[in-house]
Design an enzyme around this catalytic site. Sequence first.
Site, short mmCIF file in Angstrom:
data_model
loop_
_atom_site.label_atom_id
_atom_site.label_comp_id
_atom_site.label_asym_id
_atom_site.label_seq_id
_atom_site.Cartn_x
_atom_site.Cartn_y
_atom_site.Cartn_z
N ILE A 242 0.86 -1.18 0.00
CA ILE A 242 0.00 0.00 0.00
C ILE A 242 0.90 1.23 0.00
CG2 ILE A 242 -2.00 -1.08 1.09
CD1 ILE A 242 -1.13 -0.04 3.77
N ASP A 243 0.37 2.36 -0.41
CA ASP A 243 1.17 3.56 -0.56
C ASP A 243 1.72 4.06 0.77
OD1 ASP A 243 0.59 3.55 -3.28
OD2 ASP A 243 -1.20 4.79 -3.02
#
Length: 345
Positions: A151-152
Amino acid sequence: MSDQKRSEQDNDELYEHHSFKASSGQVPLRVDKFLMNFIENATRNKIQAAAKDGNIFVNGVAVKQNYKVKAHDEVKVLLEYPPYENLLTAEDIPLDIVYEDEALLVVNKEAGMVVHPGHGNYSGTLINALVFHFDNLPNNSSDRPGLVHRIDKDTSGLLVVAKTEEAMTHLSRQFFHKTSQREYVAMVWGNVKEDEGVIEGNIGRNPKNRLQYMVYEDDNEFGKEAITHYKVLERLGYVTLVTCRLETGRTHQIRVHMKHLGHTLFNDERYGGDKILKGTTFTKYKQFVDNCFKILPRQALHAKTLGFEHPTTGEWMSFNSEIPSDIQNCIDKWRNYAVNSIKEQ
């Protein structure tokens, strides 16, 4: 031999750090400006210094900073040391582990932590922490230990990490075949029209801004298939709280799909959500939004729910995490604003 005539074949001690191929529509552009569009966190001074040192190559030949990149040119940055992401340093960084057994662990990643090392982020990442706390993690197809998905940096939430080769293979297959479950909570600009819906559209890099991705709505030859299911949780006036369930897992998928729908994530700087996109022109309102940005200095996105089949037992496992305080405080602030706005009408 001059720098201009040095070729890649003459540099056994140089390591490839970046490689890009100019598209067929590339107009002539200085190589330093070209690379600025591709390399995240790079400065023009560093790129020019690399060119001066003979470390930027086009079609196998070292070039100066003023070389004009043309269509189909292959541009590479070669340096005298290996890429840092291949030199993993174990770091004693605390992890919020919500579940662990012999095959896997589930981590609740805090916002601001990069998942894996890369340009500009060589330490302090989730993988730096994982290789400190766990021995002999299996590598994924990109040689990143334990990592099944990502995930970012500024997205918080749940990630599953494989501890064995069997778990890596089994879990990766679930993500590939879309049998895992991933649900996010997001706050977006605007009043989302439909209570729920599906966003479909291939996602690929934005040719005008290589740090962004975009939907190629009418051209299936570009990008990769991406499907997002969304549902409205709460309407808060000029913003909406939604859940997004991923059927695919493309880079920036929710951020890109919601922007494509016309509802950019709140305070998503890269996609323009750090500007006031909906609301009034009153100074008091602007101050309210600025205060919300300070409370939540990142995009309003949290990977809340994660589900998958256990690679050893076959049991379905589901995990749910609380919305972080920064997002929750921002939601509360908008909720109060919406209630007070109704009272004033």
